[in-house]
Design an enzyme around this catalytic site. Structure first.
Site, PDB file in Angstrom:
ATOM      1  CG  HIS A 336      48.550  58.088   5.875  1.00 34.06           C
ATOM      2  ND1 HIS A 336      48.394  58.155   4.510  1.00 34.06           N
ATOM      3  CD2 HIS A 336      48.536  59.376   6.328  1.00 34.06           C
ATOM      4  CE1 HIS A 336      48.306  59.419   4.145  1.00 34.06           C
ATOM      5  NE2 HIS A 336      48.379  60.177   5.218  1.00 34.06           N
ATOM      6  CG  ASP A 392      47.364  62.842  12.096  1.00 34.61           C
ATOM      7  OD1 ASP A 392      47.499  63.871  11.421  1.00 34.61           O
ATOM      8  OD2 ASP A 392      46.754  61.838  11.698  1.00 34.61           O
TER       9      ASP A 392
END
Length: 511
Positions: A336, A392
């Site tokens: 991320h 995700d």
């Protein structure tokens, strides 16, 4: 006392020596940040070999491609500690909100700055649900899309379309200060658009879903929760007393809450950039939707599932890992931009996944996902690059709930409307202490910022050609190369046949 204040000011500053001129500059440090505009004072005479386009005499520019370390706004909405792997919405840990709150209650918190009381929440939720109904003409709009149109393309267009029905919310028509005055009428007008956008987000998304199924549209019910109404609008046919499964309804609400805001991500920044031109909020939200569409942002959920489908079975994971390390394959769902350890939302997603899988059965790709997770967490390559699983992977939950793969970004966009609106509206109140006295100082951001909205206009560093004279087409030397000349399109079908045909005004094609 005077010496102490001077010392504090010096301690909270940055001293810069410009070696070109020998000048020393003192730049204040506020909230561990320095103003980029302070570097404009660092001017120098242009060197003899220097390009005029560097504009050296106009001061230094700060280069930060991709906004890796540039703060563009003062905000009180969301704070992320990437090193600790934590996220706070208005000071509340995301884990506490996911456990105790709801998406709509958290929406109130993000937009208005505090958790609502019972009367406050009743008004807010009633208005949001009341504004879920769309104009009857919306059916014609949605039916105009091809049967295989991507639902995010439909949703992005729908938000812009929605603005055409709200002329009172358009600064181009009603005056550019309709949202920036900060008075009672301006705030009321702003809140009405917030109710509309949050309320209609699920309706537009459900219509995008049903138009591809060839189904009639459903009027949103007002006696269900926000996510309950969403599921009803997507799935209800003609069943009597239809009620969505409460576990799926709750799971979707938790996922909506987790996705409501995430600081200045790409789409939130897009909304603010667009909103800085004083465009209507519907157009700004549509722009955010378009930004979210990409596979590096909201499309990542979809990309994760496509990756897992490509991997197939768990025994194929080692080969895939090696291909990733050789840069032959792209790894989705890990790492991320902000989180450097773990994404706190990922733990909540896992718990929610277990609750959903208990009633839907486990997704066949779950074992592959777990094998990929285990292999990546033990591999030196991923450990050194701090590539931990992120949120995700919630695409597995969406898949288990029966949502089409290309609908995943829509399930991201609908709740993120809340965060976009919170940043668009934001007014921050900061308490500052002066001696033993407390003084409330208000810093207005975006629509409510003090001194009016300033359009966002980043600088560039121009490295192109200097001034040159125009050359008529007959005297030019061709510049060719894969990146500097247009690609040739190979035509087929009707275009190919037309190119081979003869007609008035066109010479016969040479075969």
């Amino acid at each position: 006392m005077g010496r102490t204040l001077v010392t504090e000011r010096l301690n909270n500053s940055l001293t810069v020596l410009d070696n070109r001129t020998g000048k020393v500059f003192t730049i204040p440090i506020v909230d561990n940040s320095i103003p980029a505009t302070a570097f404009k004072a660092m001017t120098a005479s242009m060197a003899s070999e220097e390009r005029a386009e560097n504009e050296t005499e106009k001061g230094l520019r700060v280069a930060d491609g991709g906004f890796l370390n540039t703060a563009v706004i003062r905000s009180q909405i969301t704070f992320i500690d990437g090193e600790a792997g934590s996220e706070y919405n208005r000071g509340y840990p995301i884990e506490q909100l996911a456990l105790h709150s709801t998406h709509l209650e958290t929406a109130y918190l993000l937009i208005y700055g505090a958790l609502p009381t019972v009367p406050q929440f009743e008004i807010f939720s009633k208005e949001v649900m009341h504004h879920g109904v769309t104009h009857a003409d919306a059916e014609l709009f949605f039916r105009s899309f091809r049967y295989d149109a991507h639902p995010m393309a439909i949703l992005t267009s729908a938000f812009a379309y929605l603005g055409s029905y709200c002329s009172e919310a358009n600064p181009s028509l009603q005056g550019q200060n309709i949202f920036t005055k900060g008075d009672e009428a301006s705030l009321a007008r702003m809140d009405k658009q917030i109710y509309r956008l949050i309320g209609k987000a699920t309706t537009l998304a459900a219509m995008a879903y049903r138009v591809r199924q060839g189904r009639e549209f459903v009027t949103p019910p007002t006696n269900l929760s926000y996510t309950g109404s969403f599921l009803y609008q997507m799935d209800h046919m003609s069943e009597e007393n239809y009620v969505p499964n409460p576990i799926l309804e709750k799971a979707l609400d938790v996922l909506f809450l987790l996705h409501a805001d995430h600081e200045l991500n790409a789409s939130a920044t897009t909304v603010l950039q667009t909103g800085s031109s004083l465009v209507d909020p519907y157009s700004a939200i549509a722009a955010g939707c378009a930004s979210l569409y990409g596979p590096l942002h909201g499309g990542a959920n979809e990309a994760v599932i496509r990756m897992l489908i490509t991997i197939g079975k768990p025994e194929n994971v080692p080969a895939f890992i090696e291909a990733v390390k050789k840069r032959e394959k792209v790894l989705s769902g890990f790492g991320h931009r902000v989180y450097k350890t773990s994404d706190p939302r990922s733990f909540i997603v896992r718990k929610t996944a277990d609750e959903v899988f208990n009633i839907t059965g486990k997704d066949e790709l779950l074992e592959t996902a777990m094998a990929l997770h285990e292999a990546a967490m033990k591999d030196k390559y991923f450990i050194e690059r701090r590539l931990a699983p992120n949120v995700d992977f919630c695409g597995l939950i969406y898949r288990a709930m029966g949502f089409p793969l290309d609908f995943f970004p829509v399930l991201f966009a609908v709740p993120r409307v809340v965060g976009w609106l919170a940043h668009w509206r934001q007014a921050s109140i900061i308490e500052q202490l002066y001696g033993n006295k407390s003084l409330i100082v208000t810093f207005f951001q975006m629509m409510l910022q003090e001194g009016g909205v300033k359009i966002w206009r980043p600088r560039q560093i121009y490295i192109g050609a200097g001034k040159r004279e125009y050359v008529p087409i007959g005297g030019r030397v061709a510049v060719e190369g894969p990146k500097v000349t247009p690609s040739v399109v190979v035509h087929s079908g009707i275009t190919k046949r037309t190119n081979l045909a003869t007609f008035k005004g066109k010479a016969a094609a040479k075969l």
